[in-house]
Design a protein around this motif. Sequence first.
Motif, PDB file in Angstrom:
ATOM      1  N   ALA A  24       0.739  -1.243   0.000  1.00 32.31           N
ATOM      2  CA  ALA A  24       0.000   0.000   0.000  1.00 32.31           C
ATOM      3  C   ALA A  24       0.771   1.298   0.000  1.00 32.31           C
ATOM      4  N   TRP A  25       1.724   1.573   0.835  1.00 32.75           N
ATOM      5  CA  TRP A  25       1.820   3.011   0.985  1.00 32.75           C
ATOM      6  C   TRP A  25       3.136   3.573   1.447  1.00 32.75           C
ATOM      7  N   TRP A  26       3.321   4.849   1.246  1.00 29.61           N
ATOM      8  CA  TRP A  26       4.578   5.517   1.576  1.00 29.61           C
ATOM      9  C   TRP A  26       4.949   5.378   3.037  1.00 29.61           C
ATOM     10  N   SER A  27       3.998   5.403   3.895  1.00 27.03           N
ATOM     11  CA  SER A  27       4.351   5.523   5.298  1.00 27.03           C
ATOM     12  C   SER A  27       5.095   4.285   5.750  1.00 27.03           C
ATOM     13  N   ARG A  28       5.283   3.348   4.859  1.00 26.90           N
ATOM     14  CA  ARG A  28       5.835   2.088   5.294  1.00 26.90           C
ATOM     15  C   ARG A  28       7.247   1.822   4.816  1.00 26.90           C
ATOM     16  N   TRP A  29       7.960   2.859   4.319  1.00 27.36           N
ATOM     17  CA  TRP A  29       9.311   2.482   3.911  1.00 27.36           C
ATOM     18  C   TRP A  29      10.153   2.393   5.120  1.00 27.36           C
ATOM     19  N   PHE A  30       9.655   2.822   6.221  1.00 28.02           N
ATOM     20  CA  PHE A  30      10.531   2.733   7.386  1.00 28.02           C
ATOM     21  C   PHE A  30       9.891   1.825   8.393  1.00 28.02           C
ATOM     22  N   PRO A  31       9.635   0.594   7.977  1.00 20.41           N
ATOM     23  CA  PRO A  31       8.816  -0.272   8.808  1.00 20.41           C
ATOM     24  C   PRO A  31       9.652  -1.129   9.737  1.00 20.41           C
ATOM     25  N   PRO A  32       9.089  -1.547  10.866  1.00 21.03           N
ATOM     26  CA  PRO A  32       9.781  -2.495  11.712  1.00 21.03           C
ATOM     27  C   PRO A  32       9.484  -3.917  11.257  1.00 21.03           C
ATOM     28  N   ALA A  33       9.472  -4.142   9.963  1.00 22.52           N
ATOM     29  CA  ALA A  33       9.056  -5.450   9.445  1.00 22.52           C
ATOM     30  C   ALA A  33      10.069  -6.527   9.778  1.00 22.52           C
ATOM     31  N   THR A  34      11.352  -6.172   9.736  1.00 23.38           N
ATOM     32  CA  THR A  34      12.383  -7.140  10.068  1.00 23.38           C
ATOM     33  C   THR A  34      12.864  -6.875  11.482  1.00 23.38           C
ATOM     34  N   THR A  35      13.438  -7.895  12.103  1.00 20.36           N
ATOM     35  CA  THR A  35      13.906  -7.737  13.475  1.00 20.36           C
ATOM     36  C   THR A  35      14.980  -6.661  13.546  1.00 20.36           C
ATOM     37  N   ARG A 110       8.178 -16.303  21.134  1.00 18.52           N
ATOM     38  CA  ARG A 110       9.583 -16.313  20.736  1.00 18.52           C
ATOM     39  C   ARG A 110       9.874 -15.191  19.744  1.00 18.52           C
ATOM     40  N   ASP A 111       8.921 -14.941  18.839  1.00 15.92           N
ATOM     41  CA  ASP A 111       9.077 -13.822  17.901  1.00 15.92           C
ATOM     42  C   ASP A 111       9.137 -12.498  18.655  1.00 15.92           C
ATOM     43  N   VAL A 112       8.246 -12.364  19.624  1.00 16.84           N
ATOM     44  CA  VAL A 112       8.232 -11.135  20.432  1.00 16.84           C
ATOM     45  C   VAL A 112       9.567 -10.990  21.151  1.00 16.84           C
ATOM     46  N   LEU A 113      10.023 -12.084  21.739  1.00 18.47           N
ATOM     47  CA  LEU A 113      11.265 -12.061  22.502  1.00 18.47           C
ATOM     48  C   LEU A 113      12.443 -11.645  21.620  1.00 18.47           C
ATOM     49  N   ASN A 114      12.489 -12.227  20.417  1.00 24.08           N
ATOM     50  CA  ASN A 114      13.597 -11.928  19.510  1.00 24.08           C
ATOM     51  C   ASN A 114      13.637 -10.451  19.149  1.00 24.08           C
TER      52      ASN A 114
ATOM     53  N   LEU B 130       2.078  -6.742  15.035  1.00 23.22           N
ATOM     54  CA  LEU B 130       3.476  -7.032  15.347  1.00 23.22           C
ATOM     55  C   LEU B 130       3.740  -6.896  16.846  1.00 23.22           C
ATOM     56  N   GLU B 131       3.173  -5.883  17.446  1.00 23.48           N
ATOM     57  CA  GLU B 131       3.368  -5.686  18.881  1.00 23.48           C
ATOM     58  C   GLU B 131       2.740  -6.801  19.698  1.00 23.48           C
ATOM     59  N   GLU B 132       1.565  -7.241  19.283  1.00 20.74           N
ATOM     60  CA  GLU B 132       0.844  -8.222  20.086  1.00 20.74           C
ATOM     61  C   GLU B 132       1.344  -9.645  19.870  1.00 20.74           C
ATOM     62  N   THR B 133       1.828  -9.948  18.671  1.00 19.13           N
ATOM     63  CA  THR B 133       2.196 -11.340  18.391  1.00 19.13           C
ATOM     64  C   THR B 133       3.660 -11.521  18.032  1.00 19.13           C
ATOM     65  N   GLY B 134       4.387 -10.433  17.821  1.00 21.49           N
ATOM     66  CA  GLY B 134       5.797 -10.570  17.486  1.00 21.49           C
ATOM     67  C   GLY B 134       6.053 -10.919  16.035  1.00 21.49           C
ATOM     68  N   SER B 135       5.014 -11.134  15.235  1.00 21.80           N
ATOM     69  CA  SER B 135       5.241 -11.361  13.815  1.00 21.80           C
ATOM     70  C   SER B 135       4.082 -10.750  13.040  1.00 21.80           C
ATOM     71  N   ASN B 136       4.267 -10.663  11.717  1.00 20.29           N
ATOM     72  CA  ASN B 136       3.216 -10.022  10.936  1.00 20.29           C
ATOM     73  C   ASN B 136       2.308 -11.045  10.249  1.00 20.29           C
ATOM     74  N   GLU B 429      16.822 -13.245  12.565  1.00 16.69           N
ATOM     75  CA  GLU B 429      15.425 -13.579  12.854  1.00 16.69           C
ATOM     76  C   GLU B 429      15.313 -14.860  13.679  1.00 16.69           C
ATOM     77  N   LEU B 430      16.372 -15.656  13.658  1.00 15.65           N
ATOM     78  CA  LEU B 430      16.289 -16.990  14.243  1.00 15.65           C
ATOM     79  C   LEU B 430      17.012 -17.104  15.584  1.00 15.65           C
ATOM     80  N   VAL B 431      17.525 -15.971  16.093  1.00 13.99           N
ATOM     81  CA  VAL B 431      18.366 -16.042  17.292  1.00 13.99           C
ATOM     82  C   VAL B 431      17.608 -16.611  18.497  1.00 13.99           C
ATOM     83  N   ALA B 432      16.379 -16.117  18.728  1.00 15.52           N
ATOM     84  CA  ALA B 432      15.622 -16.615  19.885  1.00 15.52           C
ATOM     85  C   ALA B 432      15.304 -18.104  19.722  1.00 15.52           C
TER      86      ALA B 432
END
Lengths: 135, 490
Positions: A24-35, A110-114, B130-136, B429-432
């Motif tokens: 979708a959109w411009w506001s997302r080029w700076f996303p926290p998509a990757t860890t 685990r995703d949250v933790l990472n 992302l905040e609630e589940t840690g992934s998209n 991405e796999l560290v944890a």
Amino acid sequence: MKISVARMIANLAARGRAPGSRFAWWSRWFPPATTVDANRFQGTGDPYPHHWKEFPRPWRAGHAVKPEALKAALAALPGQWRQVVILRDVDGRSPAEVSAATGLTAEQQRDVLNRARELLRENLGRARAQGEGRS
Amino acid sequence: MIKPSAAPPRTLARRLLPLQIGVALQGLILWVPIEKLFMTQIGFDAAAVGVMAAAYAAVVPLLEVPSGILADRWSRSWIMILGCVALMISSLIGGLSRNVIAYVIAAMVLGIYFAFSSGTVDSIVYDTVLEETGSNQLYETWIGRIRAVESAGFVLSSLAGGVLAQYTSTRFTYFATIPLVGLAIIAFLRFNEPRLHQAAERVTLRSHIALTFRTMITSRAVVRVLLLVATAGLLAQAVFEFGPLWLVALAAPAVLYGPYWAALVSTLGVGGLLIGKLRLERRPMLAVLIILSLATALLLTWTRSLAVLVTAQVVLALVLAIVGIHASKLLHDSVPSSVRASVSSGGGTMTWVLFLPFSLVFGWTARENGVHWSGFMVVGVVVVVGVLLVISARASRGVMPVEVAATAKEEAVEVTQRAHELACKQLVELVADYLDDALSPEMRTRFEEHLAGCDGCNAYLSQTQRIIAGLRHVSTAPDDVEVRRGESIS
């Protein structure tokens, strides 16, 4: 007509597949998509795609991580993330216990933790770099 | 792809509820179905409609980037609220206007609402998930639900708006919209917005803007698909913007505008459902769609029957929704994920840029020669879309879709990394998983092989481990209650 049709169509398309596709959109080029911020890694045109552009700045050995600095960094985390980090790393609970307490699956916690650990590492790394610059 | 294990935690549903309510209320714009009728009543002719459409088409692309930057750097909820305020002001000016100039101003204020709300909900949902589940992983599920709620609001307001206009006046629908949008503001205020974008490192405004524009101009290789997206979007926009002019020309009664508009907006949802069933990569299917769109567009140029006209428009809108989704998917497939968002938004902006001159010319020819004659412009763009579709179908032949991997995370690794070796970007991405000993034996071997030869990842892992060691000591501090506070709230 006051509904951006083009936008709605793009949004419909986004429902399709591909985890991680951020449509979708411009506001997302700076996303926290990757860890770790995607800009830390080389692009597809570079000699080593997806490898570090610059290695993480090494921390001076021997200096323990200060609890006060960690606490400040913890406070900046989103609530859910802070809760998971405290349960897992501070209290030392097992993934199963954390799942039971938060309603997250083992994988989600685990995703949250990472991600949360990475934010802490980033935050403390910055603080350290500033501290070393001053001393 | 959602695995059965990825159940949504209850907190996520609870947290997104105010957002859903807000979006639904925001969709209840009662004047939308009868807008063209009202405009004719206050002295608009077809050319003036074209000028108005061009006016807001000019405002949106100008404001989209600044509003996005504002949303990223300040607050997304407040951007939504500002958008609502613009919508209220626009409805007020529109409702009070008695001439063309005043209404064009209302339309331009509405452009502000457009620019502020487009994309903002998506990024709010993305970050909240992302905040609630840690992934998209659950993003698509939730944005789908929110779009469904929004469409329901549109359909409801179409029907209600037409009825309301019939029994009160067209002008009243504008004023009746304002309190509903006010309620949407209350809902957005009650939403606990994600704070991820605040926790991340702040970049300077200049580099933020530079990054934006750099990503925007890397789309050369995909110009064809981009053009397809833009022309299909232009056509859909044209049907929605100018379609009611045919009804005005045939003097349709006000009450008919509601169901007509409801049918038009519902094609967006129906198209989304149908696209999964149709196999657009097959040529006969594509040919049917192209012929159908051409036939309906030609009908618009000569039919004088209201029933035929409405059917033709609805079918055309449906075909365009399907083609639009198909085109967006082609775009998805042809660009790497790192620039996907910006490239697809480039398509959106191109739509607006093309729409501006289109609406001016359309309005002018409709006034000079009647709206049926302007229908040939629609036919012309349909031909362009058809040609682009055929070329794209030829070009994309032989490209196999990426195979589905066992888990979403491993899929993410496979998509970007075709070779056996793991890259740093995937390792982090796999560290944890690694530290929890949750990797498959094969992945663990790859992880350790990479670690053995990479100083950067070694430093990364050891720093993470030092953080974990440090965290163990946090619990001994006396005031750690302070840190925990708020965990039960959010």
